[in-house]
Design an enzyme around this catalytic site. Structure first.
Site, PDB file in Angstrom:
ATOM      1  N   GLU A 127      -0.399  -1.241  -1.296  1.00 18.18           N
ATOM      2  CA  GLU A 127      -0.315  -2.572  -0.667  1.00 18.18           C
ATOM      3  C   GLU A 127      -0.564  -3.738  -1.620  1.00 18.18           C
ATOM      4  OE1 GLU A 127      -2.965  -2.368   2.711  1.00 18.18           O
ATOM      5  OE2 GLU A 127      -1.635  -0.998   3.784  1.00 18.18           O
ATOM      6  N   ASN A 169       2.651   2.771  -2.800  1.00 16.40           N
ATOM      7  CA  ASN A 169       2.734   2.873  -1.334  1.00 16.40           C
ATOM      8  C   ASN A 169       2.542   1.488  -0.715  1.00 16.40           C
ATOM      9  OD1 ASN A 169       2.733   4.786   0.992  1.00 16.40           O
ATOM     10  ND2 ASN A 169       0.639   4.054   1.331  1.00 16.40           N
ATOM     11  N   HIS A 206       4.772   1.677   9.504  1.00 16.02           N
ATOM     12  CA  HIS A 206       4.055   1.328  10.741  1.00 16.02           C
ATOM     13  C   HIS A 206       4.953   0.356  11.508  1.00 16.02           C
ATOM     14  CE1 HIS A 206       0.371   3.262   9.462  1.00 16.02           C
ATOM     15  NE2 HIS A 206       0.393   2.603   8.321  1.00 16.02           N
ATOM     16  N   GLU A 235       3.187   7.006   6.446  1.00 11.64           N
ATOM     17  CA  GLU A 235       2.178   6.707   7.485  1.00 11.64           C
ATOM     18  C   GLU A 235       2.854   6.369   8.809  1.00 11.64           C
ATOM     19  OE1 GLU A 235      -0.652   3.765   6.117  1.00 11.64           O
ATOM     20  OE2 GLU A 235      -0.716   4.617   4.107  1.00 11.64           O
ATOM     21  N   ASP A 237       4.095   5.541  12.283  1.00 16.05           N
ATOM     22  CA  ASP A 237       3.784   5.411  13.705  1.00 16.05           C
ATOM     23  C   ASP A 237       4.685   4.325  14.264  1.00 16.05           C
ATOM     24  OD1 ASP A 237       2.337   3.140  12.736  1.00 16.05           O
ATOM     25  OD2 ASP A 237       0.399   4.122  13.035  1.00 16.05           O
TER      26      ASP A 237
HETATM   27  C1  XIL Z   1      -6.305   2.886   8.276  1.00 20.62           C
HETATM   28  C2  XIL Z   1      -6.994   4.012   9.026  1.00 20.62           C
HETATM   29  O1  XIL Z   1      -6.053   4.636   9.868  1.00 20.62           O
HETATM   30  C3  XIL Z   1      -8.146   3.461   9.839  1.00 20.62           C
HETATM   31  O2  XIL Z   1      -8.914   4.526  10.376  1.00 20.62           O
HETATM   32  C4  XIL Z   1      -9.046   2.595   8.970  1.00 20.62           C
HETATM   33  O3  XIL Z   1     -10.023   1.988   9.782  1.00 20.62           O
HETATM   34  C5  XIL Z   1      -8.248   1.525   8.250  1.00 20.62           C
HETATM   35  O4  XIL Z   1      -7.224   2.145   7.496  1.00 20.62           O
HETATM   36  N1  XIL Z   1      -2.307   1.324   5.528  1.00 20.62           N
HETATM   37  C6  XIL Z   1      -2.928   2.339   4.831  1.00 20.62           C
HETATM   38  C7  XIL Z   1      -3.911   3.206   5.521  1.00 20.62           C
HETATM   39  O5  XIL Z   1      -2.576   2.592   3.681  1.00 20.62           O
HETATM   40  O6  XIL Z   1      -4.922   3.642   4.650  1.00 20.62           O
HETATM   41  C8  XIL Z   1      -4.525   2.516   6.709  1.00 20.62           C
HETATM   42  O7  XIL Z   1      -5.350   3.449   7.396  1.00 20.62           O
HETATM   43  C9  XIL Z   1      -3.459   1.941   7.596  1.00 20.62           C
HETATM   44  C10 XIL Z   1      -2.626   0.926   6.877  1.00 20.62           C
END
Ligand code: XIL
Length: 299
Positions: A127, A169, A206, A235, A237
């Site tokens: 990020e 990432n 996401h 990741e 969702d």
């Molecule tokens: C999130 C986790 O799912 C949560 O449990 C935590 O509180 C915060 O982080 N991008 C990422 C992940 O790279 O590490 C994050 O995970 C979600 C967004």
């Protein structure tokens, strides 16, 4: 095939899941996770605050719990994540300049040495770009150490564990038309041209009403792969868990030979960091949602 992991393996890919170590004692959770997936990412346990809570004092208790569960259950592991503006321990948040730069390098060395030869892919940097139309780097204490912090992280990572694929990432980089996507593309192209060691790009994916899935995601994956890096959905969702959108993401990965696999960010909706979005493949009681069937059929 009858599980997501076995179905993905038919094309040499994986179907992974983010695991929260403290949920492994929940038998419904652990049963689904063990059965369905063949790759694991630690949801929080390999992050900077978890693995180096005090400077120079590494603690792998929680990380190893997830790692050992994964290996004992036959899964590969994605490492997540080594250099990030978020979830830094307090001592790191208060550092800047050369001291922070050295702490970042020391952290990469400490964590990657512990897992040397054991991690399929590492999210070395997470990020680093800003949202919106600027295409700029995100402001952070790491960014303020100098624009070269990302390549320094990747060079340290390659030296620490030459066997791991090294990934950059990020999120909101799935839509090819977005400035953030273009900025990440320019960085990866530059790294490849200059020989900075980068092997893969992770697209968090996401998806929600503010940053929805767009069918040009396949173009994005193809264009990055053409730079000579592997790509992965890291990741996933989807707010509302539309079966057709889940299938579209899977089909986008399958369409790109350098797409390594797909990871969903949790098991049941109740395990999600965005539980209110009901974004995952399993209901709270452990039953399969329509999106599960759509994914299985697409694989
Ligand atoms: C999130 C986790 O799912 C949560 O449990 C935590 O509180 C915060 O982080 N991008 C990422 C992940 O790279 O590490 C994050 O995970 C979600 C967004």
């Amino acid at each position: 095939e009858s599980t997501l992991g076995a179905a993905a393996a038919q094309s040499g890919r994986y179907f992974g899941v983010a695991i929260a170590g403290n949920r492994l004692s929940d038998s419904t959770y652990a049963t689904i996770a063990a059965r369905e997936f063949n790759s694991v990412t630690a949801e929080n346990e390999m992050k900077i605050d978890a693995t180096e809570p005090q400077r120079g004092q590494f603690n792998f208790t929680a990380a190893d719990r997830v790692y050992n569960w994964a290996v004992q259950n036959g899964k590969e592991v994605r490492g997540h994540t080594l250099a990030w503006h978020s979830q830094q321990p307090g001592w790191m948040q208060s550092l800047s300049g050369n001291a922070l730069r050295q702490a970042m390098i020391d952290h990469i060395n400490g964590v990657m040495s512990h897992y040397k030869g054991k991690i399929a892919q590492w999210d070395v940097v997470n990020e680093a770009f800003a949202d919106g139309s600027s295409g700029a780097r995100r402001d952070s204490n790491l960014q303020r150490t100098g624009n070269d912090w990302i390549e320094v992280a990747f060079r340290a990572a390659r030296a620490a564990d030459p066997s791991a694929k090294l990934c950059y990432n990020d999120y909101n980089v799935e839509n090819w038309t977005w400035a953030k996507t273009q900025a990440m593309y320019a960085m990866v192209r530059d790294f490849k041209q200059r020989g900075v060691p980068i092997d893969c790009v992770g697209f968090q994916s996401h998806f929600n009403s503010g940053s929805p899935y767009n069918a040009n995601f396949r173009t994005t994956l193809q264009n990055f792969a053409a730079l000579g890096v592997d790509v992965a959905v890291t990741e996933l969702d989807i707010q509302g868990a539309s079966p057709s959108t889940y299938a579209a993401v899977v089909n986008d990965c399958l369409a790109v030979s350098r797409c390594l696999g797909v990871t969903v960010w949790g098991v049941r909706d109740s395990d999600s960091w965005r539980a209110e979005h009901t974004p995952l493949l399993f209901n709270n009681d452990g039953s399969k949602k329509p999106a599960y069937t759509a994914v299985l059929n697409a694989l």
